[in-house]
Design a protein around this motif. Structure first.
Motif, PDB file in Angstrom:
ATOM      1  N   PHE A 104       0.755  -1.121  -0.143  1.00 17.84           N
ATOM      2  CA  PHE A 104       0.037  -0.230  -0.128  1.00 17.84           C
ATOM      3  C   PHE A 104       0.998   1.233   0.132  1.00 17.84           C
ATOM      4  N   LEU A 105       1.845   1.260   0.623  1.00 20.16           N
ATOM      5  CA  LEU A 105       2.854   2.567   0.993  1.00 20.16           C
ATOM      6  C   LEU A 105       3.633   2.756  -0.319  1.00 20.16           C
ATOM      7  N   LEU A 106       3.972   1.453  -1.061  1.00 21.73           N
ATOM      8  CA  LEU A 106       4.590   1.736  -2.239  1.00 21.73           C
ATOM      9  C   LEU A 106       3.466   2.166  -3.313  1.00 21.73           C
ATOM     10  N   ALA A 107       2.112   1.916  -3.253  1.00 19.67           N
ATOM     11  CA  ALA A 107       1.187   2.344  -4.190  1.00 19.67           C
ATOM     12  C   ALA A 107       1.245   4.026  -4.174  1.00 19.67           C
ATOM     13  N   LEU A 108       1.112   4.293  -2.810  1.00 18.42           N
ATOM     14  CA  LEU A 108       1.066   5.858  -2.339  1.00 18.42           C
ATOM     15  C   LEU A 108       2.063   6.549  -3.074  1.00 18.42           C
ATOM     16  N   GLU A 109       3.464   5.988  -3.091  1.00 19.36           N
ATOM     17  CA  GLU A 109       4.617   6.406  -3.891  1.00 19.36           C
ATOM     18  C   GLU A 109       4.431   6.986  -5.193  1.00 19.36           C
ATOM     19  N   ARG A 110       3.342   6.652  -5.748  1.00 15.03           N
ATOM     20  CA  ARG A 110       3.381   6.842  -7.353  1.00 15.03           C
ATOM     21  C   ARG A 110       2.485   7.971  -7.295  1.00 15.03           C
ATOM     22  N   LEU A 111       1.945   8.543  -6.270  1.00 15.71           N
ATOM     23  CA  LEU A 111       1.083   9.601  -6.168  1.00 15.71           C
ATOM     24  C   LEU A 111       1.848  11.142  -5.974  1.00 15.71           C
ATOM     25  N   SER A 112       1.462  12.119  -6.489  1.00 12.14           N
ATOM     26  CA  SER A 112       2.069  13.278  -6.223  1.00 12.14           C
ATOM     27  C   SER A 112       1.786  13.759  -4.842  1.00 12.14           C
ATOM     28  N   PRO A 113       2.623  14.625  -4.309  1.00 15.67           N
ATOM     29  CA  PRO A 113       2.225  14.921  -2.733  1.00 15.67           C
ATOM     30  C   PRO A 113       0.910  15.331  -2.348  1.00 15.67           C
ATOM     31  N   LEU A 114       0.290  16.175  -3.466  1.00 18.75           N
ATOM     32  CA  LEU A 114      -1.221  16.650  -3.218  1.00 18.75           C
ATOM     33  C   LEU A 114      -2.087  15.455  -3.347  1.00 18.75           C
ATOM     34  N   GLU A 115      -2.052  14.542  -4.294  1.00 24.65           N
ATOM     35  CA  GLU A 115      -2.801  13.359  -4.478  1.00 24.65           C
ATOM     36  C   GLU A 115      -2.798  12.622  -3.042  1.00 24.65           C
ATOM     37  N   ARG A 116      -1.537  12.432  -2.564  1.00 21.07           N
ATOM     38  CA  ARG A 116      -1.170  11.464  -1.460  1.00 21.07           C
ATOM     39  C   ARG A 116      -1.947  12.140  -0.355  1.00 21.07           C
ATOM     40  N   ALA A 117      -1.676  13.311  -0.040  1.00 17.12           N
ATOM     41  CA  ALA A 117      -2.422  14.020   0.958  1.00 17.12           C
ATOM     42  C   ALA A 117      -3.844  13.768   0.811  1.00 17.12           C
ATOM     43  N   VAL A 118      -4.608  14.266  -0.244  1.00 18.56           N
ATOM     44  CA  VAL A 118      -5.991  14.161  -0.372  1.00 18.56           C
ATOM     45  C   VAL A 118      -6.384  12.866  -0.023  1.00 18.56           C
ATOM     46  N   PHE A 119      -6.037  11.681  -0.658  1.00 15.38           N
ATOM     47  CA  PHE A 119      -6.192  10.523  -0.549  1.00 15.38           C
ATOM     48  C   PHE A 119      -6.309  10.000   0.900  1.00 15.38           C
ATOM     49  N   LEU A 120      -5.044  10.436   1.588  1.00 11.77           N
ATOM     50  CA  LEU A 120      -4.981   9.833   2.911  1.00 11.77           C
ATOM     51  C   LEU A 120      -5.864  10.489   3.641  1.00 11.77           C
ATOM     52  N   LEU A 121      -5.927  11.911   3.835  1.00 13.01           N
ATOM     53  CA  LEU A 121      -6.885  12.545   4.775  1.00 13.01           C
ATOM     54  C   LEU A 121      -8.327  12.147   4.335  1.00 13.01           C
ATOM     55  N   HIS A 122      -8.757  12.025   3.044  1.00  8.13           N
ATOM     56  CA  HIS A 122     -10.342  11.441   2.661  1.00  8.13           C
ATOM     57  C   HIS A 122     -10.451  10.240   3.126  1.00  8.13           C
ATOM     58  N   ASP A 123      -9.751   9.412   2.480  1.00  9.94           N
ATOM     59  CA  ASP A 123     -10.171   7.934   2.131  1.00  9.94           C
ATOM     60  C   ASP A 123      -9.565   6.937   3.305  1.00  9.94           C
ATOM     61  N   VAL A 124      -8.523   7.632   4.190  1.00  7.68           N
ATOM     62  CA  VAL A 124      -8.015   6.710   5.330  1.00  7.68           C
ATOM     63  C   VAL A 124      -8.402   7.532   6.633  1.00  7.68           C
ATOM     64  N   PHE A 125      -8.420   8.653   6.572  1.00  9.25           N
ATOM     65  CA  PHE A 125      -8.664   9.261   7.796  1.00  9.25           C
ATOM     66  C   PHE A 125      -9.711  10.071   7.956  1.00  9.25           C
ATOM     67  N   ASP A 126     -10.656   9.767   6.836  1.00 10.30           N
ATOM     68  CA  ASP A 126     -12.322  10.174   6.742  1.00 10.30           C
ATOM     69  C   ASP A 126     -12.305  11.585   7.092  1.00 10.30           C
ATOM     70  N   GLU A 127     -11.743  12.513   6.838  1.00  6.70           N
ATOM     71  CA  GLU A 127     -11.927  13.995   6.561  1.00  6.70           C
ATOM     72  C   GLU A 127     -12.882  13.931   5.649  1.00  6.70           C
ATOM     73  N   ASP A 128     -13.866  15.196   5.649  1.00  4.38           N
ATOM     74  CA  ASP A 128     -14.632  15.580   4.539  1.00  4.38           C
ATOM     75  C   ASP A 128     -14.053  16.306   3.680  1.00  4.38           C
ATOM     76  N   TYR A 129     -14.627  16.385   2.293  1.00  4.24           N
ATOM     77  CA  TYR A 129     -13.819  17.173   1.304  1.00  4.24           C
ATOM     78  C   TYR A 129     -13.741  18.660   1.632  1.00  4.24           C
ATOM     79  N   GLY A 130     -14.665  19.269   2.182  1.00  3.07           N
ATOM     80  CA  GLY A 130     -14.361  20.619   2.749  1.00  3.07           C
ATOM     81  C   GLY A 130     -13.258  21.068   3.487  1.00  3.07           C
ATOM     82  N   SER A 131     -13.155  19.852   4.584  1.00  7.17           N
ATOM     83  CA  SER A 131     -11.921  19.943   5.462  1.00  7.17           C
ATOM     84  C   SER A 131     -10.632  19.732   4.750  1.00  7.17           C
TER      85      SER A 131
END
Length: 290
Positions: A104-131
Motif C-alpha cells: 500500500f505504501l509503495l502504491a502511495l509513492e506513485r502519487l504526487s504530494p497533493l494526491e497523496r495528502a488528499v487520498f490519505l486525509l479523505h479515504d483513510v482518515f475520513d476527513e470530509d472534502y471541505g476540511s
C-alpha cells in the motif's frame, strides 16, 4: 499550558500515523510531529478546533518535505522501501494490515504530494472534502478531482482481500524454516508464481539493484545466499526474532554488519505474494534484534 499539552497529546497518535503514511519514514514522521508541536506552542491565536488545526499543519509540513525530497528520491540507489513499522507480536495491532502494508505504501509513492495528502486525509482518515480543501488551500472541486485520480492509481495496488494474522504467521514461519534449512523446493512451494522480492540497501549495504519478479527469479537469488550455519558466516544472522512489520508477521535479523528486516506480504492464494528486505542502515536506527 497544561491544556495545550493535553490537547496535543490527544492528537499525537493520529498525527504520527498520518505523517508515516505520507512520508514512509518512522523517523521523519516523528520529526514532523515534533515540528507540529513547536508550531502549536508558538501560536498566539485561540484555536477552536485543535484536532483540525494540527492535521492541517502536519499535512502541510509533510507536503513540503515530500517536495524537497523528490530529487533525493530520484537519485536513490536501487529499489526504495519505506522504513519498517515494527510492532511486537504480543501487542494488539494499531493499524489494519491492509492500510499500512508495504504494498500500500509503495502504491502511495506513485502519487504526487497533493494526491497523496488528499487520498490519505479523505479515504483513510475520513476527513470530509471541505476540511481537506481547507487543509490544502484548494477548492473542493479540485480536491474531489485529486481524490478520484489518486484512487484510480492506488486501486490496483492496494490489497483487496484480508488475510488472518494466524495464516500470515504460518506463511512467514514456513518461509523462514525452508530458508534456514536451504530447502529450495519447500521455499518454492511457499511463493506465489508471480511473487516479488525487493531488497533496499540504499547503496550502503549489499542488496539487489532491481526487484526480483517471479518465483524462479527469487529462488535463484536465495540459492546464492548462505542461509544456514556452515555457509557464508557474513550471510548467516547472529540472531533473529519474529515481529509484526507493516501489519503482517515479519523478521528482524541481527547480523555482523547490523540489523535488517524481512517483511512478508501474504497473497490471496495462500502463498507469499511479496518479500521486502530493508538493509539500508539509515532506515533501521529504530530497529534492534532485542
Amino acid at each position: 499550558m497544561a491544556a495545550d499539552i493535553e490537547a496535543f497529546e490527544a492528537q499525537r497518535p493520529r498525527l504520527t500515523r498520518l505523517a508515516y503514511r505520507m512520508l514512509g519514514s518512522v523517523s521523519e514522521a516523528e520529526d514532523v510531529v515534533q515540528d507540529a508541536w513547536l508550531r502549536w506552542t508558538r501560536t498566539q491565536d485561540e484555536v477552536l478546533d485543535p484536532a483540525g488545526w494540527l492535521v492541517r499543519v502536519t499535512s502541510r509540513i509533510c507536503i513540503d518535505r515530500m517536495r524537497s525530497a523528490k530529487a533525493q528520491r530520484e537519485a536513490y540507489r536501487g529499489p526504495w522501501l519505506p522504513e519498517p513499522l515494527i510492532e511486537e507480536l504480543n501487542v494488539d495491532p494499531v493499524e489494519r494490515a491492509e492500510d499500512v502494508s508495504v504494498a500500500f505504501l509503495l502504491a502511495l509513492e506513485r502519487l504526487s504530494p497533493l494526491e497523496r495528502a488528499v487520498f490519505l486525509l479523505h479515504d483513510v482518515f475520513d476527513e470530509d472534502y471541505g476540511s481537506v480543501a481547507e487543509t490544502l488551500g484548494r477548492n473542493e472541486a479540485a480536491v474531489r478531482q485529486l481524490a478520484a485520480r489518486a484512487r484510480a492509481h492506488v486501486r490496483d495496488n492496494r490489497p483487496r482481500f484480508s488475510v488472518s494474522q494466524e495464516d500470515a504467521a504460518k506463511l512467514a514461519a514456513a518461509f523462514m524454516m525452508a530458508a534456514s534449512q536451504g530447502d529450495m523446493a519447500a521455499l518454492s512451494s511457499v511463493l506465489a508464481q508471480d511473487a516479488m522480492m525487493v531488497t533496499d540497501g540504499g547503496g550502503k549495504r549489499k542488496a539487489s539493484l532491481r526487484p526480483l519478479i517471479g518465483r524462479e527469479d527469487i529462488i535463484r537469488l536465495l540459492e546464492g545466499i548462505a542461509w544456514r550455519a556452515g555457509g557464508d558466516e557474513e550471510a548467516w544472522p547472529l540472531s533473529f526474532r519474529a515481529v509484526r512489520i507493516n501489519g503482517y508477521p515479519g523478521i528482524v535479523m541481527e547480523r555482523d554488519d547490523g540489523p535488517m528486516t524481512v517483511a512478508f506480504q501474504p497473497g490471496e492464494d495462500g502463498k507469499l505474494a511479496a518479500i521486502y528486505m530493508v538493509r539500508n542502515p539509515d532506515k533501521l536506527g529504530h530497529v534492534s534484534a532485542g
